[in-house]
Design a protein around this motif. Structure first.
Motif, PDB file in Angstrom:
ATOM      1  N   GLN A   1       0.820  -1.203   0.000  1.00  0.00           N
ATOM      2  CA  GLN A   1       0.000   0.000   0.000  1.00  0.00           C
ATOM      3  C   GLN A   1       0.864   1.268   0.000  1.00  0.00           C
ATOM      4  N   GLN A   2       1.863   1.296   0.873  1.00  0.00           N
ATOM      5  CA  GLN A   2       2.721   2.478   0.974  1.00  0.00           C
ATOM      6  C   GLN A   2       3.536   2.680  -0.297  1.00  0.00           C
ATOM      7  N   PHE A   3       4.018   1.577  -0.880  1.00  0.00           N
ATOM      8  CA  PHE A   3       4.775   1.697  -2.127  1.00  0.00           C
ATOM      9  C   PHE A   3       3.901   2.280  -3.236  1.00  0.00           C
ATOM     10  N   LEU A   4       2.678   1.749  -3.373  1.00  0.00           N
ATOM     11  CA  LEU A   4       1.798   2.231  -4.436  1.00  0.00           C
ATOM     12  C   LEU A   4       1.374   3.678  -4.213  1.00  0.00           C
ATOM     13  N   ASP A   5       1.133   4.055  -2.959  1.00  0.00           N
ATOM     14  CA  ASP A   5       0.818   5.459  -2.662  1.00  0.00           C
ATOM     15  C   ASP A   5       1.957   6.376  -3.098  1.00  0.00           C
ATOM     16  N   ARG A   6       3.189   6.000  -2.755  1.00  0.00           N
ATOM     17  CA  ARG A   6       4.347   6.821  -3.126  1.00  0.00           C
ATOM     18  C   ARG A   6       4.522   6.846  -4.639  1.00  0.00           C
ATOM     19  N   PHE A   7       4.358   5.692  -5.253  1.00  0.00           N
ATOM     20  CA  PHE A   7       4.531   5.581  -6.705  1.00  0.00           C
ATOM     21  C   PHE A   7       3.511   6.445  -7.446  1.00  0.00           C
ATOM     22  N   TYR A   8       2.234   6.307  -7.073  1.00  0.00           N
ATOM     23  CA  TYR A   8       1.186   7.051  -7.772  1.00  0.00           C
ATOM     24  C   TYR A   8       1.265   8.549  -7.490  1.00  0.00           C
ATOM     25  N   MET A   9       1.645   8.937  -6.268  1.00  0.00           N
ATOM     26  CA  MET A   9       1.776  10.367  -5.964  1.00  0.00           C
ATOM     27  C   MET A   9       2.915  10.972  -6.779  1.00  0.00           C
ATOM     28  N   SER A  10       4.012  10.239  -6.916  1.00  0.00           N
ATOM     29  CA  SER A  10       5.116  10.714  -7.759  1.00  0.00           C
ATOM     30  C   SER A  10       4.654  10.861  -9.200  1.00  0.00           C
ATOM     31  N   ARG A  11       3.867   9.905  -9.669  1.00  0.00           N
ATOM     32  CA  ARG A  11       3.363   9.955 -11.042  1.00  0.00           C
ATOM     33  C   ARG A  11       2.477  11.174 -11.250  1.00  0.00           C
ATOM     34  N   ILE A  12       1.610  11.463 -10.285  1.00  0.00           N
ATOM     35  CA  ILE A  12       0.746  12.646 -10.397  1.00  0.00           C
ATOM     36  C   ILE A  12       1.590  13.908 -10.531  1.00  0.00           C
ATOM     37  N   GLY A  13       2.639  14.017  -9.696  1.00  0.00           N
ATOM     38  CA  GLY A  13       3.498  15.187  -9.744  1.00  0.00           C
ATOM     39  C   GLY A  13       4.243  15.317 -11.064  1.00  0.00           C
ATOM     40  N   ILE A  14       4.775  14.205 -11.567  1.00  0.00           N
ATOM     41  CA  ILE A  14       5.522  14.225 -12.833  1.00  0.00           C
ATOM     42  C   ILE A  14       4.608  14.626 -13.981  1.00  0.00           C
ATOM     43  N   ARG A  15       3.413  14.036 -14.024  1.00  0.00           N
ATOM     44  CA  ARG A  15       2.497  14.348 -15.123  1.00  0.00           C
ATOM     45  C   ARG A  15       1.967  15.775 -15.024  1.00  0.00           C
ATOM     46  N   MET A  16       1.864  16.285 -13.801  1.00  0.00           N
ATOM     47  CA  MET A  16       1.452  17.678 -13.629  1.00  0.00           C
ATOM     48  C   MET A  16       2.519  18.616 -14.195  1.00  0.00           C
ATOM     49  N   LEU A  17       3.787  18.330 -13.915  1.00  0.00           N
ATOM     50  CA  LEU A  17       4.879  19.168 -14.410  1.00  0.00           C
ATOM     51  C   LEU A  17       4.969  19.118 -15.938  1.00  0.00           C
ATOM     52  N   ILE A  18       4.898  17.901 -16.499  1.00  0.00           N
ATOM     53  CA  ILE A  18       4.961  17.770 -17.959  1.00  0.00           C
ATOM     54  C   ILE A  18       3.758  18.451 -18.605  1.00  0.00           C
ATOM     55  N   GLY A  19       2.579  18.186 -18.060  1.00  0.00           N
ATOM     56  CA  GLY A  19       1.372  18.773 -18.623  1.00  0.00           C
ATOM     57  C   GLY A  19       1.382  20.287 -18.567  1.00  0.00           C
ATOM     58  N   GLN A  20       1.875  20.849 -17.466  1.00  0.00           N
ATOM     59  CA  GLN A  20       1.949  22.297 -17.335  1.00  0.00           C
ATOM     60  C   GLN A  20       2.938  22.885 -18.343  1.00  0.00           C
ATOM     61  N   HIS A  21       4.094  22.238 -18.482  1.00  0.00           N
ATOM     62  CA  HIS A  21       5.104  22.710 -19.446  1.00  0.00           C
ATOM     63  C   HIS A  21       4.540  22.699 -20.871  1.00  0.00           C
ATOM     64  N   VAL A  22       3.898  21.597 -21.242  1.00  0.00           N
ATOM     65  CA  VAL A  22       3.367  21.470 -22.608  1.00  0.00           C
ATOM     66  C   VAL A  22       2.219  22.458 -22.841  1.00  0.00           C
ATOM     67  N   ALA A  23       1.316  22.572 -21.853  1.00  0.00           N
ATOM     68  CA  ALA A  23       0.155  23.447 -22.018  1.00  0.00           C
ATOM     69  C   ALA A  23       0.562  24.914 -22.115  1.00  0.00           C
ATOM     70  N   LEU A  24       1.618  25.309 -21.392  1.00  0.00           N
ATOM     71  CA  LEU A  24       2.076  26.700 -21.447  1.00  0.00           C
ATOM     72  C   LEU A  24       2.615  27.068 -22.821  1.00  0.00           C
ATOM     73  N   ARG A  25       2.979  26.069 -23.613  1.00  0.00           N
ATOM     74  CA  ARG A  25       3.520  26.316 -24.949  1.00  0.00           C
ATOM     75  C   ARG A  25       2.507  26.022 -26.052  1.00  0.00           C
ATOM     76  N   ASP A  26       1.258  25.860 -25.649  1.00  0.00           N
ATOM     77  CA  ASP A  26       0.193  25.644 -26.633  1.00  0.00           C
ATOM     78  C   ASP A  26      -0.046  26.948 -27.400  1.00  0.00           C
ATOM     79  N   PRO A  27       0.049  26.916 -28.729  1.00  0.00           N
ATOM     80  CA  PRO A  27      -0.149  28.153 -29.502  1.00  0.00           C
ATOM     81  C   PRO A  27      -1.584  28.683 -29.442  1.00  0.00           C
ATOM     82  N   SER A  28      -2.528  27.818 -29.038  1.00  0.00           N
ATOM     83  CA  SER A  28      -3.933  28.243 -28.931  1.00  0.00           C
ATOM     84  C   SER A  28      -4.472  27.893 -27.539  1.00  0.00           C
ATOM     85  N   PRO A  29      -4.010  28.597 -26.509  1.00  0.00           N
ATOM     86  CA  PRO A  29      -4.433  28.263 -25.144  1.00  0.00           C
ATOM     87  C   PRO A  29      -5.916  28.539 -24.921  1.00  0.00           C
TER      88      PRO A  29
END
Length: 300
Positions: free
Chosen positions: A83-111
């Motif tokens: 349980q603890q491993f999966l919580d840590r794993f999924y929380m890290s994934r949420i953070g990584i995808r948030m950072l990537i998504g924010q970076h990509v969305a900020l460079r969208d030519p049609s926001p």
């Protein structure tokens, strides 16, 4: 024990290989010296995000295979490490995808209007709840041939800054659970299935969304298990389908990650998810979304 270890290892190795490929892509990328390089980097991390789209269902299938091959009576207290491993794993994934998504969305030519990357500065929780409910009802209709109504109460003109994709995911999972519970309780009944009720409350500290159903509730003995990845009141999907296409993995229930991952999404921005149930009547889910803006990223 050999089988469950083997299957879980196979699923885990696939996910590990995805992360290794992504790490190599990042490490091998050349220095960014101009706008063209930066655009190339943005496309590369966008592809990395797509590569990892199926990480959650892949891991969930591995966990369900583990559950299927374990003894019938699982002592959930002995599985804290998983349980603890999966919580840590999924929380890290949420953070990584948030950072990537924010970076990509900020460079969208049609926001999108009123959006700063992933963050919608004037998000209507009522509107997001309506869209998520419609998506959940379409899944229920596909699964059962009918679906209870969903009534939403709240001011549709109320807005606050949040990530719509995160809220959609959380409300979708909660409504999906409620629809399944009500549908299965009243499927063979002459009574009309009662509607799911969603209430959106605008508080000073939190925006709270309550999802209520009359689907029979959860036994008190089951409440401590509902946020664990090895618990589900639905049938194991591996018992229903010999081969599962990860591209169409969305089902009504059975994978065991809907509630725990929804709570992680809520906690990522300083919120929480609470479940209160009355066995024999129904369940209330309280989704708390912090609007103070003073929470730090809950890194594992």
């Amino acid at each position: 024990m050999m089988n469950n270890g083997l299957f879980f290892l196979l699923f885990s190795c696939q996910v590990r290989d995805w992360y290794l490929d992504s790490f190599r892509d990042l490490r091998s990328f050349h220095d960014i010296k101009d706008k063209s390089d930066e655009l190339e980097f943005t496309q590369m991390i966008k592809m990395i995000k797509v590569r990892h789209n199926n990480v959650v269902p892949m891991m969930a299938l591995g966990v369900q295979q583990l559950k299927k091959d374990l003894d019938a009576k699982i002592n959930y207290k002995d599985l804290d490490e998983i349980q603890q491993f999966l919580d840590r794993f999924y929380m890290s994934r949420i953070g990584i995808r948030m950072l990537i998504g924010q970076h990509v969305a900020l460079r969208d030519p049609s926001p999108l209007p009123d959006c700063i990357g992933y963050i919608h500065t004037k998000m209507s929780p009522v509107e997001v709840a309506r869209n998520a409910s419609e998506d959940a009802r379409s899944i229920c209709l596909r699964e059962y041939g009918s679906a209870p109504d969903v009534n939403i109460y709240g001011d549709p003109n109320f807005t606050f800054p949040y990530v719509p994709a995160h809220l959609h995911l959380m409300v979708f999972e909660l409504v999906k659970n409620s629809l399944r519970a009500v549908q299965e309780k009243f499927m063979d009944s002459d009574k009309v299935a009662p509607p799911i009720r969603i209430v959106v409350a605008d508080g000073l500290e939190d925006v709270t969304i309550k999802v209520s159903d009359e689907g029979g509730g959860i036994p008190r003995s089951g409440l401590p298990k509902i946020f664990t990845y090895l618990y589900s009141t639905a049938k194991n999907p591996l018992d229903e389908h010999s081969a599962i296409d990860l591209g169409t993995v969305t089902t009504m229930a059975g994978y065991g990650y809907g509630l725990p991952i929804s709570r992680l999404y809520a906690k990522y921005f300083g919120g929480d998810l609470q479940i209160i149930s009355m066995e024999g009547y129904g369940t209330d889910a309280y989704l708390h979304l912090s609007r103070l803006g003073d929470s730090q990223e809950p890194l594992p």
